[in-house]
Design an enzyme around this catalytic site. Structure first.
Site, PDB file in Angstrom:
ATOM      1  CB  SER A 117      -0.850  -0.013   1.262  1.00 31.35           C
ATOM      2  OG  SER A 117      -1.342   1.270   1.531  1.00 31.35           O
ATOM      3  CB  SER A 118       0.511   4.613  -1.489  1.00 34.32           C
ATOM      4  OG  SER A 118      -0.758   4.937  -0.982  1.00 34.32           O
ATOM      5  CB  CYS A 119      -0.167   3.954   4.086  1.00 30.37           C
ATOM      6  SG  CYS A 119      -0.420   2.243   4.513  1.00 30.37           S
ATOM      7  CE1 TYR A 146      -3.178  -2.923   5.436  1.00 23.98           C
ATOM      8  CE2 TYR A 146      -2.426  -0.855   4.496  1.00 23.98           C
ATOM      9  CZ  TYR A 146      -2.991  -2.098   4.342  1.00 23.98           C
ATOM     10  OH  TYR A 146      -3.393  -2.525   3.101  1.00 23.98           O
ATOM     11  CE  LYS A 150      -0.889  -4.973   3.147  1.00 21.70           C
ATOM     12  NZ  LYS A 150      -1.166  -6.190   2.385  1.00 21.70           N
ATOM     13  CG  HIS A 189     -10.070   3.008   2.308  1.00 20.01           C
ATOM     14  ND1 HIS A 189     -10.209   1.648   2.157  1.00 20.01           N
ATOM     15  CD2 HIS A 189      -8.873   3.208   2.903  1.00 20.01           C
ATOM     16  CE1 HIS A 189      -9.126   1.054   2.639  1.00 20.01           C
ATOM     17  NE2 HIS A 189      -8.302   1.968   3.104  1.00 20.01           N
TER      18      HIS A 189
HETATM   19  O1  GFB Z   1      -9.441   6.922   2.789  1.00 22.07           O
HETATM   20  P1  GFB Z   1      -9.032   7.261   4.164  1.00 22.07           P
HETATM   21  O2  GFB Z   1      -9.843   6.661   5.268  1.00 22.07           O
HETATM   22  O3  GFB Z   1      -7.562   6.858   4.432  1.00 22.07           O
HETATM   23  O4  GFB Z   1      -9.123   8.867   4.354  1.00 22.07           O
HETATM   24  P2  GFB Z   1      -6.064   7.397   4.200  1.00 22.07           P
HETATM   25  C1  GFB Z   1      -8.572   9.769   3.436  1.00 22.07           C
HETATM   26  C2  GFB Z   1      -8.908  11.175   3.821  1.00 22.07           C
HETATM   27  O5  GFB Z   1     -10.315  11.399   3.630  1.00 22.07           O
HETATM   28  C3  GFB Z   1      -8.618  11.567   5.278  1.00 22.07           C
HETATM   29  C4  GFB Z   1     -10.865  12.037   4.763  1.00 22.07           C
HETATM   30  O6  GFB Z   1      -8.122  12.881   5.306  1.00 22.07           O
HETATM   31  C5  GFB Z   1     -10.009  11.510   5.916  1.00 22.07           C
HETATM   32  O7  GFB Z   1     -10.137  12.343   7.065  1.00 22.07           O
HETATM   33  N1  GFB Z   1     -12.302  11.739   4.866  1.00 22.07           N
HETATM   34  C6  GFB Z   1     -13.312  12.634   4.712  1.00 22.07           C
HETATM   35  C7  GFB Z   1     -12.866  10.548   5.163  1.00 22.07           C
HETATM   36  N2  GFB Z   1     -14.503  12.083   4.939  1.00 22.07           N
HETATM   37  C8  GFB Z   1     -14.259  10.778   5.205  1.00 22.07           C
HETATM   38  C9  GFB Z   1     -15.119   9.666   5.499  1.00 22.07           C
HETATM   39  O8  GFB Z   1     -16.332   9.763   5.588  1.00 22.07           O
HETATM   40  N3  GFB Z   1     -14.502   8.451   5.701  1.00 22.07           N
HETATM   41  C10 GFB Z   1     -13.147   8.299   5.626  1.00 22.07           C
HETATM   42  N4  GFB Z   1     -12.624   7.085   5.810  1.00 22.07           N
HETATM   43  N5  GFB Z   1     -12.311   9.338   5.369  1.00 22.07           N
HETATM   44  C11 GFB Z   1      -5.615   4.915   4.623  1.00 22.07           C
HETATM   45  C12 GFB Z   1      -4.813   4.123   5.593  1.00 22.07           C
HETATM   46  O9  GFB Z   1      -5.257   6.220   4.829  1.00 22.07           O
HETATM   47  O10 GFB Z   1      -5.321   4.617   3.272  1.00 22.07           O
HETATM   48  C13 GFB Z   1      -4.750   2.699   5.234  1.00 22.07           C
HETATM   49  O11 GFB Z   1      -5.317   4.346   6.885  1.00 22.07           O
HETATM   50  C14 GFB Z   1      -4.461   2.472   3.770  1.00 22.07           C
HETATM   51  O12 GFB Z   1      -3.797   2.089   6.020  1.00 22.07           O
HETATM   52  C15 GFB Z   1      -5.339   3.309   2.892  1.00 22.07           C
HETATM   53  O13 GFB Z   1      -3.130   2.738   3.480  1.00 22.07           O
HETATM   54  C16 GFB Z   1      -5.027   3.174   1.419  1.00 22.07           C
HETATM   55  O14 GFB Z   1      -5.742   7.578   2.756  1.00 22.07           O
HETATM   56  O15 GFB Z   1      -5.781   8.597   5.051  1.00 22.07           O
END
Ligand code: GFB
Length: 323
Positions: A117-119, A146, A150, A189
């Site tokens: 994953s890119s993280c 995570y 990875k 996500h």
């Molecule tokens: O997709 P996401 O949960 O993960 O959140 P990451 C991306 C951004 O979207 C963050 C915002 O800045 C969140 O605060 N966001 C806005 C929301 N509204 C929402 C919502 O309703 N739900 C969610 N989930 N986010 C993940 C990693 O990071 O990316 C994993 O935690 C993995 O480990 C994945 O690598 C690909 O992109 O921040």
């Protein structure tokens, strides 16, 4: 030890191909894509086989004798889920990858592709992120467990290459979306969460919807059908110990993403930013030079992919993962 022989392209025709995690977002896309390769697909559900348990994994793989493995099984989730379940994200992923990769080596599997994953990259890595920025700085705290799991998977594949000459490779996808995603608002996500929130706001006739964080973070989104195509491409055409980034090379802010989703859904309500929720990494954009040089490029534009995913969600709402 020397790099393994580089017989490329590696042919999948007639081979026994195990897709670990075939019901998930990535695994199900891989199954759809591999149906065009004339290979023999091997799959098993997590109720029948817990990939976190070494002995049953060894026993099942010995029985079905895969020649190729796509390791797409993982415990995954969005920013909040990562923060709430650090044990599951670290333990499950370490166990799954260790068990499957070690059994693949013991059983003489010809080729393995591990998915990261890119993280894995440092929180403040220079953008776009090349493969070489791995382990050059501190990780994003919300998904450190995570990421560590990875990174361990990449290193395990490299170690098997170096010590035993195994043809184990790794691909690092950017943020993904598409059919069979998780639409549960607490664990998903951002992209599926916003599709569901926008759809429900529209149906309820609301005048606004809530978006977590500030809307400023930037993310790159790749449709999972593009990813599956890239993974088959890499399996057939790549042989090296360095992992390979898989993305589109373009990113958007969360505010821009919200507008694209609102257009696709047909909802023009106001956006309320809930800044009690974390932003996470300020920006995550992959440098895809290596993959482009190998000869692969993403083809699904973000707005078209979101439109298709929204249609899928509407059609499968009753069965899509929502809680
Ligand atoms: O997709 P996401 O949960 O993960 O959140 P990451 C991306 C951004 O979207 C963050 C915002 O800045 C969140 O605060 N966001 C806005 C929301 N509204 C929402 C919502 O309703 N739900 C969610 N989930 N986010 C993940 C990693 O990071 O990316 C994993 O935690 C993995 O480990 C994945 O690598 C690909 O992109 O921040």
């Amino acid at each position: 030890m020397a790099e393994p022989a580089r017989q490329l392209p590696f042919d999948l025709v007639g081979k026994r191909v195990f897709v670990a995690g075939h019901r998930g977002l990535v695994g199900s896309a891989l199954v759809r894509r591999l149906e065009r390769e004339n290979c023999v697909l091997l799959t098993i559900g997590h109720r029948e086989l817990d990939l976190r348990r070494q002995e049953p994994v060894e026993r099942w793989m010995k029985m079905v004798r895969p020649e190729v493995v796509f390791l797409a099984a993982a415990t995954v989730g969005g920013i909040l889920d990562n923060s709430m379940r650090p044990v599951d994200f670290l333990y499950d992923n370490l166990m799954i990858e260790t068990n499957v990769i070690a059994a693949a080596y013991t059983l003489g599997v010809a080729k393995v592709l591990f998915l990261g994953s890119s993280c894995i990259y440092p929180r403040l890595a220079p953008q776009p992120m090349t493969e070489s920025v791995l382990l050059t700085g501190p990780l994003e705290p919300t998904n450190e467990p995570y990421s560590i799991a990875k990174i361990a998977g990449i290193k395990l594949c490299q170690a098997y290459r170096r010590q035993h000459g195994a043809r184990f490779i790794s691909a690092m996808p950017t943020n993904l979306y598409g059919p069979n995603d998780n639409f549960d608002l607490a664990s998903s996500h951002v992209l599926p969460a916003l599709i569901r929130k926008t759809h429900e706001a529209k149906l309820a006739g609301l005048s606004s919807m809530v978006v977590w964080g500030t809307g400023k973070p930037r993310r790159e989104f790749l449709h999972v059908d593009d990813l599956a195509d890239a993974l088959v491409f890499l399996m057939c055409n790549y042989e090296g110990e360095e992992h390979v980034n898989v993305g589109t090379g373009r990113d958007v802010s969360i505010a821009e993403l919200t507008s694209i989703i609102q257009r696709a859904v047909g909802f023009d309500g106001a956006i309320e930013y809930d800044t009690s929720k974390p932003d996470g990494t300020p920006r995550k954009l992959l440098d895809v030079t290596r993959l482009t040089a190998l000869g692969w490029k993403a083809t699904i534009p973000l707005d078209a992919g979101i439109g298709q995913t929204y249609s899928w969600f509407v059609e499968h709402q009753a069965t899509a993962r929502r809680s």
